[in-house]
Design an enzyme around this catalytic site. Structure first.
Site, PDB file in Angstrom:
ATOM      1  N   GLY A  45     -82.920  81.003  41.066  1.00  0.00           N
ATOM      2  CA  GLY A  45     -81.692  81.661  41.866  1.00  0.00           C
ATOM      3  C   GLY A  45     -80.998  82.785  40.930  1.00  0.00           C
ATOM      4  O   GLY A  45     -81.968  83.775  40.631  1.00  0.00           O
TER       5      GLY A  45
ATOM      6  N   VAL B  58     -75.295  81.997  48.866  1.00  0.00           N
ATOM      7  CA  VAL B  58     -76.246  82.725  48.386  1.00  0.00           C
ATOM      8  C   VAL B  58     -77.446  81.641  48.740  1.00  0.00           C
ATOM      9  O   VAL B  58     -77.493  80.648  48.135  1.00  0.00           O
ATOM     10  CB  VAL B  58     -76.292  83.129  46.827  1.00  0.00           C
TER      11      VAL B  58
ATOM     12  N   TYR C  51     -66.512  70.290  43.306  1.00  0.00           N
ATOM     13  CA  TYR C  51     -66.878  71.848  43.167  1.00  0.00           C
ATOM     14  C   TYR C  51     -65.891  72.891  43.155  1.00  0.00           C
ATOM     15  O   TYR C  51     -66.103  73.637  42.121  1.00  0.00           O
ATOM     16  CB  TYR C  51     -68.003  71.836  44.352  1.00  0.00           C
TER      17      TYR C  51
ATOM     18  N   ARG D 231     -85.404  73.230  32.786  1.00  0.00           N
ATOM     19  CA  ARG D 231     -87.066  73.165  32.860  1.00  0.00           C
ATOM     20  C   ARG D 231     -87.764  74.025  32.125  1.00  0.00           C
ATOM     21  O   ARG D 231     -87.729  75.415  32.611  1.00  0.00           O
ATOM     22  CB  ARG D 231     -86.904  73.314  34.707  1.00  0.00           C
TER      23      ARG D 231
ATOM     24  N   PRO E 140     -69.417  84.830  44.503  1.00  0.00           N
ATOM     25  CA  PRO E 140     -70.280  84.911  45.684  1.00  0.00           C
ATOM     26  C   PRO E 140     -69.798  83.872  46.778  1.00  0.00           C
ATOM     27  O   PRO E 140     -69.491  82.800  46.297  1.00  0.00           O
ATOM     28  CB  PRO E 140     -71.494  84.545  45.169  1.00  0.00           C
TER      29      PRO E 140
END
Ligand code: NDP
Ligand code: 8X3
Length: 251
Positions: free
Chosen positions: A13, A186, A153, A35, A183
């Site tokens: 992202g 997205v 959130y 990761r 933002p």
């Protein structure tokens, strides 16, 4: 301005797109995420195309001990740091508060607030030493306006905005700029992570042109590349087809 930037959450992202754009613009990079294979793939891609130094740090920002250890073990690397981009973050679920999972609340708070605080606190001595420096935090429109099913959130992103504002005051006179990037929608792995369901995630972005990770990367780079006396305090960026956190025009 170029230098060495640490980007948290560079495996996908916005973080990944920012890493690629900054490398193209001659920034040396410290890329982080959980990761490892994604970090290694990104480093390979960047080094194939651009002549910049890329270092990888594979850890979980929500784990205080891991954050402390990674800095202690890489002092040489951190000694060159001039930019911190606190991007790692996530949402889990969109249930109303009377149905939500307590573990999801912990994960969002631990990652989006505590992880950002740990990394900021640990990087600040290096940034202060190396000033001029810059901290960019990934907030959200959810940090300005709440919506149903987003209480935790949204609360984490309100917290990011509060931390960003106080930090700018704490750092006044130290030649360190602090920016909040907020933002709207997205298209990244964000909704896949949120819903743990690829089909449901795809539907979130159907029927309109959402923002891309590259759009946000450009805004970050633009903020970094303003003259040193200019601090972009906050950018609120919606897709043209989104008028508010709850209003999207779909074809
Ligand atoms: P992605 O899911 O595509 O990327 C999130 C990144 O954060 C990944 O690289 C992930 O890496 C990393 N991350 C998540 N948890 C942790 C953790 N505990 N430790 C280390 N890294 C972690 O989402 P986006 O690119 O969209 O999100 C980036 C930021 O932008 C987030 O803070 C998000 O809240 C914010 N944002 C996103 C919007 C959107 O609509 N997409 C809108 C507004 C703000 P890994 O899993 O490998 O650890
Ligand atoms: C992510 C944008 O609107 O899904 O921060 O909360 S939203």
């Amino acid at each position: 301005m170029t230098g060495t930037a640490l980007i948290t959450g560079a495996t996908s992202g916005i973080g990944r797109a920012t890493a690629l754009l900054m490398a193209e613009n001659q920034w040396n990079l410290i890329l982080t995420g959980r990761r490892k294979e994604k970090l290694v793939e990104l480093k390979g891609k960047i080094e194939q195309k651009f002549s910049v130094e890329v270092s990888l740090l594979n850890f979980d920002v929500s784990q205080k001990l891991q954050c402390e250890e990674v800095v202690e073990k890489n002092l040489q690397l951190f000694s060159n740091l001039t930019v911190l981009i606190n991007n790692a973050g996530l949402a889990r679920g969109s249930d109303p508060l009377f149905k939500g999972e307590l573990n999801d609340y912990d994960e969002m708070i631990d990652t989006n607030i505590k992880g950002l605080l740990y990394m900021t606190r640990l990087c600040l001595p290096f940034l202060i030493k190396n000033q001029p420096a810059h901290i960019v935090n990934l907030g959200s429109v959810a940090g300005r306006w709440s919506y149903a099913g987003g209480s935790v959130y949204c609360a984490t992103k309100f917290a990011v905005r509060a931390i960003t504002e106080s930090l700018r005051m704490d750092l006044l006179g130290k030649n360190i700029r602090v920016t909040n990037i907020s933002p709207g929608m997205v298209e990244t792995e964000f909704s896949e992570v949120r819903f743990k369901d690829k089909e449901k995630a795809k539907k979130v972005y159907e029927g309109f042109q959402s923002l891309t990770a590259e759009d946000i990367a450009e805004s970050i780079l633009w903020s970094l590349s303003r003259p040193q006396h200019v601090n972009i305090q906050e950018l609120v960026i919606y897709p043209t087809a989104q008028a508010s956190v709850t209003q999207v025009h779909r074809d």
